[in-house]
Write an enzyme that holds these catalytic residues in place. Structure first.
Site, PDB file in Angstrom:
ATOM      1  N   CYS A 122       0.832  -1.203   0.000  1.00  0.00           N
ATOM      2  CA  CYS A 122       0.000   0.000   0.000  1.00  0.00           C
ATOM      3  C   CYS A 122       0.870   1.257   0.000  1.00  0.00           C
ATOM      4  O   CYS A 122       1.863   1.324   0.735  1.00  0.00           O
ATOM      5  CB  CYS A 122      -0.914  -0.004   1.234  1.00  0.00           C
ATOM      6  SG  CYS A 122      -2.065   1.406   1.258  1.00  0.00           S
TER       7      CYS A 122
ATOM      8  N   CYS B  28      -0.473   4.945   6.865  1.00  0.00           N
ATOM      9  CA  CYS B  28      -1.230   4.816   8.114  1.00  0.00           C
ATOM     10  C   CYS B  28      -0.381   4.072   9.152  1.00  0.00           C
ATOM     11  O   CYS B  28       0.017   2.918   8.935  1.00  0.00           O
ATOM     12  CB  CYS B  28      -2.539   4.070   7.857  1.00  0.00           C
ATOM     13  SG  CYS B  28      -3.540   4.803   6.533  1.00  0.00           S
TER      14      CYS B  28
ATOM     15  N   CYS C 126      -1.018   0.365  10.450  1.00  0.00           N
ATOM     16  CA  CYS C 126      -1.316  -0.692   9.477  1.00  0.00           C
ATOM     17  C   CYS C 126      -0.080  -1.485   9.081  1.00  0.00           C
ATOM     18  O   CYS C 126       0.956  -0.914   8.706  1.00  0.00           O
ATOM     19  CB  CYS C 126      -1.962  -0.081   8.236  1.00  0.00           C
ATOM     20  SG  CYS C 126      -2.497  -1.324   7.034  1.00  0.00           S
TER      21      CYS C 126
ATOM     22  N   CYS D 193     -16.914  -9.322   3.658  1.00  0.00           N
ATOM     23  CA  CYS D 193     -16.275  -8.034   3.447  1.00  0.00           C
ATOM     24  C   CYS D 193     -15.084  -8.209   2.529  1.00  0.00           C
ATOM     25  O   CYS D 193     -14.109  -8.884   2.892  1.00  0.00           O
ATOM     26  CB  CYS D 193     -15.831  -7.446   4.788  1.00  0.00           C
ATOM     27  SG  CYS D 193     -17.179  -7.319   5.988  1.00  0.00           S
TER      28      CYS D 193
ATOM     29  N   CYS E 155     -20.001  -6.476   1.407  1.00  0.00           N
ATOM     30  CA  CYS E 155     -19.464  -5.166   1.758  1.00  0.00           C
ATOM     31  C   CYS E 155     -18.107  -5.018   1.093  1.00  0.00           C
ATOM     32  O   CYS E 155     -17.289  -5.951   1.126  1.00  0.00           O
ATOM     33  CB  CYS E 155     -19.320  -5.035   3.281  1.00  0.00           C
ATOM     34  SG  CYS E 155     -18.623  -3.454   3.827  1.00  0.00           S
TER      35      CYS E 155
ATOM     36  N   CYS F  93     -20.634   1.823   6.431  1.00  0.00           N
ATOM     37  CA  CYS F  93     -19.985   1.127   7.545  1.00  0.00           C
ATOM     38  C   CYS F  93     -18.730   1.906   7.895  1.00  0.00           C
ATOM     39  O   CYS F  93     -17.848   2.068   7.049  1.00  0.00           O
ATOM     40  CB  CYS F  93     -19.658  -0.315   7.136  1.00  0.00           C
ATOM     41  SG  CYS F  93     -18.685  -1.234   8.353  1.00  0.00           S
TER      42      CYS F  93
ATOM     43  N   ARG G  77     -19.892  -3.651  15.875  1.00  0.00           N
ATOM     44  CA  ARG G  77     -19.158  -4.866  15.530  1.00  0.00           C
ATOM     45  C   ARG G  77     -17.862  -4.974  16.321  1.00  0.00           C
ATOM     46  O   ARG G  77     -17.045  -4.046  16.345  1.00  0.00           O
ATOM     47  CB  ARG G  77     -18.852  -4.884  14.032  1.00  0.00           C
ATOM     48  CG  ARG G  77     -18.200  -6.176  13.550  1.00  0.00           C
ATOM     49  CD  ARG G  77     -18.005  -6.152  12.046  1.00  0.00           C
ATOM     50  NE  ARG G  77     -19.246  -5.818  11.381  1.00  0.00           N
ATOM     51  CZ  ARG G  77     -19.334  -5.005  10.330  1.00  0.00           C
ATOM     52  NH1 ARG G  77     -18.256  -4.459   9.824  1.00  0.00           N
ATOM     53  NH2 ARG G  77     -20.508  -4.744   9.780  1.00  0.00           N
TER      54      ARG G  77
END
Length: 353
Positions: free
Chosen positions: A65, A69, A72, A109, A142, A202, A272
Site C-alpha cells: 500500500c 497509516c 497498518c 467483506c 461489503c 460502515c 461490531r
C-alpha cells in the site's frame, strides 16, 4: 458506586449522550464494570435481542500500500512479515468467501489495500460479487477499497455491492498523528459518497493508538454525524515493523468501556467487535457480546484470529444465537497472541474458518 441507568435510558430513547456522560463511562472503575456492561446490555437486547451477526473478511489484495497509516501492517515501509499478493481472481475470491459463509457468516467483506480503487479495480470486482450473489442469496457483500472517486460508489452498487466500509479510525484533531498521506476529510467524503449512492455505510474506529478519552469521544461524535449502519470497533494490533509497534495500552476492561460508550452513542446500530479482540479482550470476549451484536469470524486481513469453531462455541456458551443470512440484523502483554496471517487467501494453507 456508579450506576449507568441514565445512559441506558437515554440510549433506549435514542438520545445521544453528552460528553460528560461518555467520560464517566470511559473513566469508570473496575468495581463499576459489571454495572456498565449490564446497562449497555439492556440497550443491545432491546434492539438486537440475542442475535449475533457474523462477518467474514477476504483480503483480495494484501500489502504493497502507498499510504502511511501508522497502525497498518500493509502500509508503505512496513517491515511486518505479512503475506503480500496482488488481486485475487474472481474464483479465488468466491472460494475464500465460501469458507466464511459455510461457517455462518451473513456478510462478507471484500477488502483491498491501497489508497483507493481505479475504475478497472471496481470493474474487476463485479464478477466476484455476481458469483457470490448467485451462490449465496441473502448474503450481504461489503466492499472496502479505500478512498472512492466520483461515480465509483454508483458502479459498486450497480455491481451488486450492498455496503461500503471506510473507518474514520480516530478524531479529526489527531488524524495527522496516525497518517500523513491523506486527511480525515477524505475519509468522511468517501463515507458520504457511499451513502449517497445507496450503499449501506460502515465506519468505525481503532482504539489503543495512544489516543485520549476526548479523542475517542470526538471520533464517536464524528461517526454519529455520518450516520453509519454499522460501526466496527477495532483494537490496535501493534505489529513489529510498524510505527506503533510496542503500543500495548489496552486492558480487557478498557476495551469493554470503549464498547459500552460506542453502544450508548449507537443504540440501534450494528456495533461490531472487530480486529484485536482476541489479544486485548482475551477471556472477557463473551462479556463483549453483551454489548456488541456483531463480530468478525476467524482471521482478519493480515493477522490470525480465533478459530471459527471457537467463535461459534463462544456465542452459544454466552447464550446468544447466530443471525442467519437475510435476517434483519492490559494485565500483561500477549505477544504470543499477535501473529501475522500465514493461511487463507494468498497462501497454500486453509483459512481459519
Amino acid at each position: 458506586m456508579t450506576t449507568f441507568d441514565t445512559q441506558a435510558e437515554k440510549a433506549l430513547r435514542r438520545e445521544t449522550p453528552t460528553r460528560d456522560e461518555l467520560l464517566e463511562v470511559l473513566t469508570s472503575t473496575d468495581d463499576d464494570l459489571m454495572d456498565l456492561v449490564a446497562a449497555a446490555s439492556r440497550v443491545r437486547r432491546r434492539y438486537f435481542e440475542r442475535r449475533v451477526k457474523l462477518n467474514y473478511l477476504v483480503n483480495m489484495k494484501s500489502g504493497l500500500c502507498p499510504e502511511d497509516c501508522f497502525y497498518c501492517s500493509q502500509r508503505l515501509g512496513s517491515q511486518a512479515e505479512i503475506v503480500k499478493y496482488t488481486w485475487l481472481k474472481p474464483d479465488q475470491t468466491r472460494e475464500a468467501v465460501s469458507h466464511g459463509v459455510k461457517a455462518g457468516a451473513s456478510r462478507v467483506c471484500l477488502v483491498a489495500s491501497g489508497r483507493g480503487p481505479t475504475d478497472r479495480d471496481v470493474d474487476r470486482l463485479a464478477p466476484a460479487v455476481a458469483g457470490i450473489k448467485d451462490e449465496y442469496p441473502g448474503v450481504e457483500v461489503c466492499a472496502c477499497l479505500g478512498l472512492l472517486s466520483d461515480g465509483q460508489a454508483d458502479k459498486l452498487r450497480d455491481a451488486g455491492v450492498d455496503a461500503y466500509n471506510h473507518n474514520l479510525n480516530t478524531s479529526e484533531e489527531r488524524y495527522s498523528d496516525i497518517c500523513t498521506t491523506h486527511e480525515f476529510a477524505d475519509r468522511v467524503e468517501t463515507v458520504e459518497q457511499a451513502k449517497h449512492a445507496g450503499l449501506s455505510p460502515c465506519s468505525g474506529l481503532i482504539a489503543g493508538m495512544k489516543e485520549s478519552d476526548d479523542d475517542l469521544i470526538d471520533a464517536l461524535f464524528a461517526l454519529r454525524e455520518l450516520g453509519p449502519d454499522s460501526v466496527p470497533v477495532n483494537f490496535l494490533m501493534p505489529f513489529d515493523g510498524t510505527p506503533l509497534e510496542g503500543t500495548w495500552e489496552l486492558t480487557p476492561q478498557r476495551c469493554l468501556r470503549i464498547l459500552a460508550a460506542t453502544r450508548f452513542v449507537f443504540p440501534d446500530v450494528e456495533v461490531r467487535l472487530a480486529g484485536g479482540r482476541e489479544i486485548h479482550l482475551r477471556s472477557l470476549q463473551p462479556l463483549a457480546l453483551h454489548i456488541a451484536n456483531s463480530i468478525f469470524l476467524g482471521d482478519y486481513l493480515t493477522s490470525e484470529g480465533q478459530a471459527g469453531k471457537d467463535d461459534l462455541e463462544m456465542i452459544v456458551d454466552a447464550g446468544f444465537v447466530v443471525q442467519g443470512a437475510g435476517e434483519p440484523t492490559l494485565p500483561g502483554e500477549r505477544h504470543d497472541l499477535l501473529k501475522t496471517r500465514q493461511r487463507g487467501a494468498g497462501t497454500a494453507l486453509p483459512p481459519n474458518a
